[in-house]
Scaffold this motif. Structure first.
Motif, PDB file in Angstrom:
ATOM      1  N   PHE A  23      -7.242 -20.333  12.671  1.00 10.02           N
ATOM      2  CA  PHE A  23      -7.220 -19.442  13.830  1.00 10.02           C
ATOM      3  C   PHE A  23      -6.437 -18.157  13.582  1.00 10.02           C
ATOM      4  CE2 PHE A  23      -8.234 -23.553  15.749  1.00 10.02           C
ATOM      5  CZ  PHE A  23      -9.401 -23.198  16.392  1.00 10.02           C
ATOM      6  N   ARG A  24      -5.796 -18.039  12.432  1.00  9.73           N
ATOM      7  CA  ARG A  24      -5.126 -16.787  12.071  1.00  9.73           C
ATOM      8  C   ARG A  24      -6.000 -15.903  11.180  1.00  9.73           C
ATOM      9  NH1 ARG A  24      -0.021 -20.061  11.723  1.00  9.73           N
ATOM     10  NH2 ARG A  24       1.249 -19.291  13.432  1.00  9.73           N
ATOM     11  N   SER A  25      -7.129 -16.430  10.712  1.00 10.38           N
ATOM     12  CA  SER A  25      -7.984 -15.644   9.822  1.00 10.38           C
ATOM     13  C   SER A  25      -8.641 -14.509  10.605  1.00 10.38           C
ATOM     14  CB  SER A  25      -9.047 -16.523   9.171  1.00 10.38           C
ATOM     15  OG  SER A  25     -10.026 -16.901  10.104  1.00 10.38           O
ATOM     16  N   LYS A  26      -8.880 -13.433   9.896  1.00  8.39           N
ATOM     17  CA  LYS A  26      -9.437 -12.233  10.522  1.00  8.39           C
ATOM     18  C   LYS A  26     -10.811 -12.506  11.139  1.00  8.39           C
ATOM     19  CE  LYS A  26     -10.488  -7.420   9.515  1.00  8.39           C
ATOM     20  NZ  LYS A  26     -10.506  -6.376   8.483  1.00  8.39           N
ATOM     21  N   THR A  27     -11.648 -13.249  10.422  1.00  9.72           N
ATOM     22  CA  THR A  27     -12.989 -13.522  10.940  1.00  9.72           C
ATOM     23  C   THR A  27     -12.950 -14.396  12.191  1.00  9.72           C
ATOM     24  OG1 THR A  27     -13.210 -15.347   9.362  1.00  9.72           O
ATOM     25  CG2 THR A  27     -14.166 -13.238   8.721  1.00  9.72           C
ATOM     26  N   ALA A  28     -12.040 -15.385  12.202  1.00 10.09           N
ATOM     27  CA  ALA A  28     -11.929 -16.250  13.380  1.00 10.09           C
ATOM     28  C   ALA A  28     -11.426 -15.459  14.583  1.00 10.09           C
ATOM     29  CB  ALA A  28     -11.014 -17.425  13.102  1.00 10.09           C
ATOM     30  N   ILE A  29     -10.461 -14.568  14.367  1.00  9.89           N
ATOM     31  CA  ILE A  29      -9.931 -13.756  15.466  1.00  9.89           C
ATOM     32  C   ILE A  29     -11.025 -12.858  16.023  1.00  9.89           C
ATOM     33  CG2 ILE A  29      -8.313 -11.906  16.052  1.00  9.89           C
ATOM     34  CD1 ILE A  29      -6.374 -13.183  13.996  1.00  9.89           C
ATOM     35  N   GLU A  30     -11.777 -12.207  15.143  1.00 13.94           N
ATOM     36  CA  GLU A  30     -12.865 -11.337  15.589  1.00 13.94           C
ATOM     37  C   GLU A  30     -13.933 -12.131  16.335  1.00 13.94           C
ATOM     38  OE1 GLU A  30     -14.291  -9.461  12.049  1.00 13.94           O
ATOM     39  OE2 GLU A  30     -12.562  -8.105  11.916  1.00 13.94           O
ATOM     40  N   CYS A  31     -14.276 -13.284  15.795  1.00 16.24           N
ATOM     41  CA  CYS A  31     -15.288 -14.143  16.414  1.00 16.24           C
ATOM     42  C   CYS A  31     -14.843 -14.606  17.806  1.00 16.24           C
ATOM     43  CB  CYS A  31     -15.540 -15.322  15.497  1.00 16.24           C
ATOM     44  SG  CYS A  31     -16.795 -16.449  16.018  1.00 16.24           S
ATOM     45  N   LEU A  32     -13.604 -15.038  17.908  1.00 15.85           N
ATOM     46  CA  LEU A  32     -13.081 -15.506  19.196  1.00 15.85           C
ATOM     47  C   LEU A  32     -12.946 -14.363  20.196  1.00 15.85           C
ATOM     48  CD1 LEU A  32     -10.406 -18.080  18.046  1.00 15.85           C
ATOM     49  CD2 LEU A  32     -12.574 -18.548  19.180  1.00 15.85           C
ATOM     50  N   TYR A  33     -12.579 -13.176  19.716  1.00 19.44           N
ATOM     51  CA  TYR A  33     -12.457 -12.030  20.613  1.00 19.44           C
ATOM     52  C   TYR A  33     -13.836 -11.629  21.159  1.00 19.44           C
ATOM     53  CZ  TYR A  33     -11.315  -7.474  22.535  1.00 19.44           C
ATOM     54  OH  TYR A  33     -11.171  -6.408  23.393  1.00 19.44           O
ATOM     55  N   LYS A  34     -14.843 -11.647  20.304  1.00 20.72           N
ATOM     56  CA  LYS A  34     -16.203 -11.347  20.768  1.00 20.72           C
ATOM     57  C   LYS A  34     -16.653 -12.379  21.793  1.00 20.72           C
ATOM     58  CE  LYS A  34     -17.750  -9.026  16.588  1.00 20.72           C
ATOM     59  NZ  LYS A  34     -18.617  -9.125  15.397  1.00 20.72           N
ATOM     60  N   GLY A  35     -16.343 -13.653  21.520  1.00 19.15           N
ATOM     61  CA  GLY A  35     -16.678 -14.712  22.467  1.00 19.15           C
ATOM     62  C   GLY A  35     -15.935 -14.548  23.782  1.00 19.15           C
ATOM     63  N   TYR A  36     -14.679 -14.127  23.701  1.00 17.94           N
ATOM     64  CA  TYR A  36     -13.876 -13.879  24.899  1.00 17.94           C
ATOM     65  C   TYR A  36     -14.513 -12.773  25.739  1.00 17.94           C
ATOM     66  CZ  TYR A  36      -9.911 -12.404  27.757  1.00 17.94           C
ATOM     67  OH  TYR A  36      -9.102 -12.055  28.805  1.00 17.94           O
ATOM     68  N   CYS A  37     -14.915 -11.692  25.069  1.00 21.06           N
ATOM     69  CA  CYS A  37     -15.545 -10.574  25.775  1.00 21.06           C
ATOM     70  C   CYS A  37     -16.862 -10.996  26.423  1.00 21.06           C
ATOM     71  CB  CYS A  37     -15.785  -9.401  24.820  1.00 21.06           C
ATOM     72  SG  CYS A  37     -14.276  -8.643  24.214  1.00 21.06           S
ATOM     73  N   LYS A  38     -17.666 -11.786  25.696  1.00 21.91           N
ATOM     74  CA  LYS A  38     -18.936 -12.279  26.245  1.00 21.91           C
ATOM     75  C   LYS A  38     -18.690 -13.140  27.476  1.00 21.91           C
ATOM     76  CE  LYS A  38     -21.546 -12.479  21.929  1.00 21.91           C
ATOM     77  NZ  LYS A  38     -22.197 -13.394  20.969  1.00 21.91           N
ATOM     78  N   PHE A  39     -17.677 -14.007  27.406  1.00 22.53           N
ATOM     79  CA  PHE A  39     -17.396 -14.903  28.519  1.00 22.53           C
ATOM     80  C   PHE A  39     -16.945 -14.115  29.751  1.00 22.53           C
ATOM     81  CE2 PHE A  39     -14.895 -17.864  31.056  1.00 22.53           C
ATOM     82  CZ  PHE A  39     -15.794 -18.920  31.158  1.00 22.53           C
ATOM     83  N   ILE A  40     -16.105 -13.112  29.548  1.00 22.46           N
ATOM     84  CA  ILE A  40     -15.645 -12.281  30.661  1.00 22.46           C
ATOM     85  C   ILE A  40     -16.841 -11.583  31.320  1.00 22.46           C
ATOM     86  CG2 ILE A  40     -14.295 -10.213  31.260  1.00 22.46           C
ATOM     87  CD1 ILE A  40     -12.567 -12.662  30.798  1.00 22.46           C
ATOM     88  N   LYS A  41     -17.750 -11.063  30.499  1.00 23.28           N
ATOM     89  CA  LYS A  41     -18.941 -10.394  31.034  1.00 23.28           C
ATOM     90  C   LYS A  41     -19.852 -11.372  31.770  1.00 23.28           C
ATOM     91  CE  LYS A  41     -18.872  -6.712  27.650  1.00 23.28           C
ATOM     92  NZ  LYS A  41     -19.513  -6.144  26.463  1.00 23.28           N
ATOM     93  N   MET A  42     -19.966 -12.608  31.252  1.00 20.73           N
ATOM     94  CA  MET A  42     -20.792 -13.626  31.921  1.00 20.73           C
ATOM     95  C   MET A  42     -20.218 -13.974  33.283  1.00 20.73           C
ATOM     96  SD  MET A  42     -22.118 -16.295  28.953  1.00 20.73           S
ATOM     97  CE  MET A  42     -20.963 -17.501  29.481  1.00 20.73           C
ATOM     98  N   GLU A  43     -18.894 -13.909  33.408  1.00 21.43           N
ATOM     99  CA  GLU A  43     -18.226 -14.215  34.667  1.00 21.43           C
ATOM    100  C   GLU A  43     -18.272 -13.034  35.640  1.00 21.43           C
ATOM    101  OE1 GLU A  43     -16.608 -17.251  35.633  1.00 21.43           O
ATOM    102  OE2 GLU A  43     -17.887 -17.894  33.982  1.00 21.43           O
ATOM    103  N   GLY A  44     -18.855 -11.914  35.204  1.00 23.74           N
ATOM    104  CA  GLY A  44     -18.984 -10.762  36.083  1.00 23.74           C
ATOM    105  C   GLY A  44     -17.837  -9.783  36.007  1.00 23.74           C
ATOM    106  N   GLY A  45     -16.946  -9.958  35.074  1.00 21.65           N
ATOM    107  CA  GLY A  45     -15.804  -9.065  34.923  1.00 21.65           C
ATOM    108  C   GLY A  45     -16.029  -8.080  33.791  1.00 21.65           C
TER     109      GLY A  45
END
Length: 103
Positions: A23-45
């Motif tokens: 979870f400290r690797s650059k690819t995992a952080i980028e992947c999780l951040y993209k997923g976080y952004c997608k989830f926020i958008k799915m929730e309408g935020g």
């Protein structure tokens, strides 16, 4: 099931590494951040309204890793189903979800 699958894929992609280093690797952080952004958008935020920048997201991950050090210091291959479920619940409590994760 999708979140469980996303977390398991991320952990067992490199099963001999410690969970904390995964979870400290650059690819995992980028992947999780993209997923976080997608989830926020799915929730309408919007990500802008949460003030979560990639740097802030990385520090949030570091905070999670430090607070739950005992769980994240284990290697992926040695985690039980209950511990993986606990990891998932921990991330979900901080608003991090594993939907549409490309590991």
């Amino acid at each position: 099931f999708e979140e469980w699958d996303g977390l398991v894929k991320l952990i067992f992609n490199r099963k001999n590494k410690k969970a904390s280093s995964i979870f400290r690797s650059k690819t995992a952080i980028e992947c999780l951040y993209k997923g976080y952004c997608k989830f926020i958008k799915m929730e309408g935020g919007s990500v802008e309204s949460t003030a979560m920048t990639p740097e802030a997201f990385k520090s949030l991950l570091e905070q999670i890793l430090e607070e739950h050090k005992d769980l994240f210091e284990r290697r992926g291959r040695s985690l039980t189903q209950e511990e993986i479920a606990q990891l998932l619940a921990t991330f979900n409590s901080y608003g991090i979800h594993f939907i549409n994760i490309e590991a």
